[in-house]
Write a protein that holds these residues in place. Structure first.
Motif, PDB file in Angstrom:
ATOM      1  N   MET A   1       0.892  -1.059  -0.092  1.00  0.00           N
ATOM      2  CA  MET A   1      -0.209   0.068   0.030  1.00  0.00           C
ATOM      3  C   MET A   1       1.039   1.431  -0.712  1.00  0.00           C
ATOM      4  N   LEU A   2       0.788   2.075  -0.914  1.00  0.00           N
ATOM      5  CA  LEU A   2       0.966   3.423  -0.690  1.00  0.00           C
ATOM      6  C   LEU A   2       1.164   4.023   0.529  1.00  0.00           C
ATOM      7  N   GLU A   3       1.657   4.584   1.395  1.00  0.00           N
ATOM      8  CA  GLU A   3       2.103   5.795   2.487  1.00  0.00           C
ATOM      9  C   GLU A   3       0.665   6.749   1.867  1.00  0.00           C
ATOM     10  N   GLU A   4       0.484   7.255   2.928  1.00  0.00           N
ATOM     11  CA  GLU A   4      -0.519   8.494   2.567  1.00  0.00           C
ATOM     12  C   GLU A   4       0.578   9.767   3.493  1.00  0.00           C
ATOM     13  N   ILE A   5       0.256  10.514   2.750  1.00  0.00           N
ATOM     14  CA  ILE A   5       0.761  11.710   2.742  1.00  0.00           C
ATOM     15  C   ILE A   5       0.167  12.350   4.520  1.00  0.00           C
ATOM     16  N   LYS A   6       0.163  13.111   5.459  1.00  0.00           N
ATOM     17  CA  LYS A   6      -0.213  13.733   5.741  1.00  0.00           C
ATOM     18  C   LYS A   6       0.534  14.547   5.761  1.00  0.00           C
ATOM     19  N   ILE A   7      -0.041  16.179   5.697  1.00  0.00           N
ATOM     20  CA  ILE A   7       0.684  17.288   6.176  1.00  0.00           C
ATOM     21  C   ILE A   7       0.142  18.364   7.152  1.00  0.00           C
ATOM     22  N   LEU A   8       0.932  18.647   8.139  1.00  0.00           N
ATOM     23  CA  LEU A   8       0.125  19.477   9.058  1.00  0.00           C
ATOM     24  C   LEU A   8       0.825  21.286   8.958  1.00  0.00           C
ATOM     25  N   LEU A   9      -0.217  22.141   9.021  1.00  0.00           N
ATOM     26  CA  LEU A   9       0.895  23.510   8.493  1.00  0.00           C
ATOM     27  C   LEU A   9      -0.071  24.270   9.273  1.00  0.00           C
ATOM     28  N   LEU A  10       1.362  24.823   9.606  1.00  0.00           N
ATOM     29  CA  LEU A  10       0.823  25.380  11.175  1.00  0.00           C
ATOM     30  C   LEU A  10       0.381  27.159  10.140  1.00  0.00           C
ATOM     31  N   LYS A  22      -2.301  25.585  -2.617  1.00  0.00           N
ATOM     32  CA  LYS A  22      -1.847  25.198  -3.523  1.00  0.00           C
ATOM     33  C   LYS A  22      -1.316  23.448  -2.941  1.00  0.00           C
ATOM     34  N   LEU A  23      -1.558  22.738  -1.761  1.00  0.00           N
ATOM     35  CA  LEU A  23      -0.598  21.619  -2.090  1.00  0.00           C
ATOM     36  C   LEU A  23      -2.110  20.659  -2.045  1.00  0.00           C
ATOM     37  N   LEU A  24      -3.066  21.543  -1.866  1.00  0.00           N
ATOM     38  CA  LEU A  24      -4.386  20.408  -2.292  1.00  0.00           C
ATOM     39  C   LEU A  24      -4.242  19.459  -3.688  1.00  0.00           C
ATOM     40  N   GLN A  25      -3.477  20.883  -4.545  1.00  0.00           N
ATOM     41  CA  GLN A  25      -3.390  20.271  -6.023  1.00  0.00           C
ATOM     42  C   GLN A  25      -2.240  18.846  -6.488  1.00  0.00           C
ATOM     43  N   SER A  26      -1.585  18.288  -5.157  1.00  0.00           N
ATOM     44  CA  SER A  26      -0.625  17.987  -5.719  1.00  0.00           C
ATOM     45  C   SER A  26      -0.985  16.503  -5.061  1.00  0.00           C
ATOM     46  N   PRO A  27      -1.475  15.857  -6.505  1.00  0.00           N
ATOM     47  CA  PRO A  27      -1.865  15.018  -6.617  1.00  0.00           C
ATOM     48  C   PRO A  27      -1.399  13.554  -5.385  1.00  0.00           C
ATOM     49  N   GLY A  28       0.153  13.646  -4.797  1.00  0.00           N
ATOM     50  CA  GLY A  28       0.960  13.461  -3.389  1.00  0.00           C
ATOM     51  C   GLY A  28      -0.104  13.352  -2.678  1.00  0.00           C
ATOM     52  N   LEU A  29      -1.103  14.234  -2.311  1.00  0.00           N
ATOM     53  CA  LEU A  29      -0.820  14.974  -0.439  1.00  0.00           C
ATOM     54  C   LEU A  29      -2.461  13.559  -0.344  1.00  0.00           C
ATOM     55  N   SER A  30      -2.557  13.462   0.855  1.00  0.00           N
ATOM     56  CA  SER A  30      -4.200  12.791   1.661  1.00  0.00           C
ATOM     57  C   SER A  30      -4.393  13.458   2.089  1.00  0.00           C
ATOM     58  N   ARG A  31      -4.130  14.053   3.321  1.00  0.00           N
ATOM     59  CA  ARG A  31      -4.829  14.791   3.944  1.00  0.00           C
ATOM     60  C   ARG A  31      -3.806  16.044   4.670  1.00  0.00           C
ATOM     61  N   LEU A  32      -4.517  17.094   4.628  1.00  0.00           N
ATOM     62  CA  LEU A  32      -4.172  18.415   5.384  1.00  0.00           C
ATOM     63  C   LEU A  32      -4.772  18.965   6.487  1.00  0.00           C
TER      64      LEU A  32
END
Ligand code: AMP
Ligand code: GLY
Length: 431
Positions: A1-10, A22-32
């Motif tokens: 399974m592909l790793e989920e990419i979860k970003i925390l933006l402060l 902008k990050l949401l346009q990235s297909p690699g992002l799973s959760r923000l």
């Protein structure tokens, strides 16, 4: 399974809403996730109720939620050492952070450090004197011997208010006394930089760096004064435009060779591993660039004008920063102009109103909206104002004029009591 990419933006401003979009346009992002975020970021991700400077709370959240990367919007957490906090914690050490370690954030956290850094690395900036209670007389003598205007800067962070420009020696002596002896900006003004006034036109240049390579983002110009024609007190920024017509190829080449490269080289020489953004606040004097200030983050509202012009995948660039592979990347930019107009609360930048219901977002068709000081009313669910700067409106145009016209048309669709905005953003730029 592909790793989920979860970003925390402060952060919680228009800058963070723009970075998140902008990050949401990235297909690699799973959760923000945003901490603490605003009403706009709640629509595109999940807001987490914790301060960007509450390191223990951030630690718990990052570990519990399996966060893959932390992106830091504002300077405060960086200057307080969030990156170092992560490095020193065995559980957090492997989680990448976009934003420099404390030693790098000192470029913004201490104007005295930044000035000394520029001197050491021969980066063009205004000549200066560093004054404290120990050499106050030298400060007074300097004022007596030089001619106005005088530029006085509190050494530390002072919420954007630490720079005072005085037009008479009497005013300058009083200001210097108030800053150092009267502790006008508290600890931040124990040391004061007095520097030569640079007569020119300002612009902001941003780079993303992994510590050795860098990518230059589109430049921007922001409008800091509250009033039209650049009058009245300073604000966090009332609008911005990108590109900047006077920043032509030749000028930008000088910025790169005289300022950007020696800054990166200087950080390397001093053993500071810098991974994140550097914001160069520049003055163009005749045809030459000088550094007015460094910041260790992106600008606000410049980000709202700059990021929409970037076509490249921002998450890929962030990954390249953490893996130190930025040298393999270039950036693709949209040649269109962008213009950002900031809607602010009545009273700003002084004591301002809050809690006003905001309507009309659905009527904005031709612009991007980035929320700044907004919140969701806990009972009614309405979107309300919650800060001095409320919302940034960005539009594209084939000319600056067209971009501005669209943003101004959209500004009329957003309503809240006491809404104010500058109607002359870009007034000093030729078409
Ligand atoms: P800062 O808070 O560092 O962004 O500075 C506030 C503003 O002061 C800048 O945007 C400039 O307009 C002005 N400023 C700072 N340093 C100088 C300087 N040496 N000469 C002229 N203006 C300056
Ligand atoms: N726009 C100025 C700043 O972000 O500091």
């Amino acid at each position: 399974m592909l790793e989920e990419i979860k970003i925390l933006l402060l952060g919680s401003g228009g800058r963070e809403h723009a970075i998140g979009s902008k990050l949401l346009q990235s297909p690699g992002l799973s959760r923000l996730y945003f901490a603490p975020g605003n009403a706009g970021t709640a629509k595109i991700g999940t807001n987490v109720s914790m301060l960007a400077t509450d390191f223990p709370a951030i630690r718990d959240f990052v570990l519990n939620e399996n966060i893959s990367m932390v992106v830091v919007g504002p300077e405060d957490p960086l200057v307080k050492g969030i990156h170092d906090y992560f490095i020193q914690d065995t559980d957090l050490a492997k989680i990448p952070i976009i934003g420099p370690v404390k030693a790098g954030a000192m470029l913004e956290g201490s104007k005295e450090f930044a000035k000394a850094f520029m001197m050491r690395h021969k980066i063009p900036t205004a000549p200066c004197h560093i004054i404290s209670s120990e050499n106050l007389d030298a400060g007074f003598s300097f004022i007596n011997e030089s001619s106005p205007p005088y530029v006085l800067k509190a050494d530390g962070l002072a919420a954007g208010k630490g720079v005072v420009i005085c037009n008479t020696p009497v005013e300058a002596r009083k200001e210097l006394h108030d800053m150092i002896i009267g502790a006008k900006f508290g600890e931040a003004s124990r040391h004061v930089v007095i520097e030569e006034y640079l007569n020119g036109i300002e612009l902001s240049v941003f780079i993303l760096t992994d510590g050795s390579s860098y990518i230059i983002f589109p430049e921007a110009k922001d409008y800091k004064k509250i009033g039209e024609g650049d009058s009245g007190p300073n604000t966090g920024g009332m609008g911005s435009v990108s590109p900047v017509p006077f920043a032509d190829k030749e000028f930008m080449k000088k910025v790169e060779t005289r300022i950007i490269r020696p800054t990166i080289q200087g950080l390397k020489t001093e053993g500071i591993e810098y991974k994140g953004f550097i914001y160069f606040g520049l003055m163009k004097v005749k045809d030459d660039p000088f550094v007015i200030e460094y910041n260790c983050r992106l600008g606000d509202p410049e980000t709202e004008a700059v990021l929409p012009r970037i076509k490249s995948d921002l998450l890929e660039l962030f990954n390249a920063v953490t893996e130190q592979k930025l040298e393999h990347f270039t950036i693709e930019t949209d040649p269109h102009h962008t213009a950002t107009v900031m809607l602010v609360s009545k009273g700003y930048p002084g004591v301002y109103e809050k809690g006003k219901v905001i309507t009309g977002e659905e009527n904005v068709k031709d612009s991007l909206l980035f929320h700044a000081g907004t919140a969701i009313h806990p009972v009614t669910g309405e979107i309300i104002s919650n800060g001095g700067r409320v919302m940034a409106i960005t539009s594209f145009g084939t000319t600056l004029k067209e971009a501005l016209e669209k943003s101004y048309a959209s500004a009329e669709h957003i309503n809240f009591e006491g809404k104010y905005f500058r109607r002359d953003i870009g007034f000093d730029l030729s078409p």
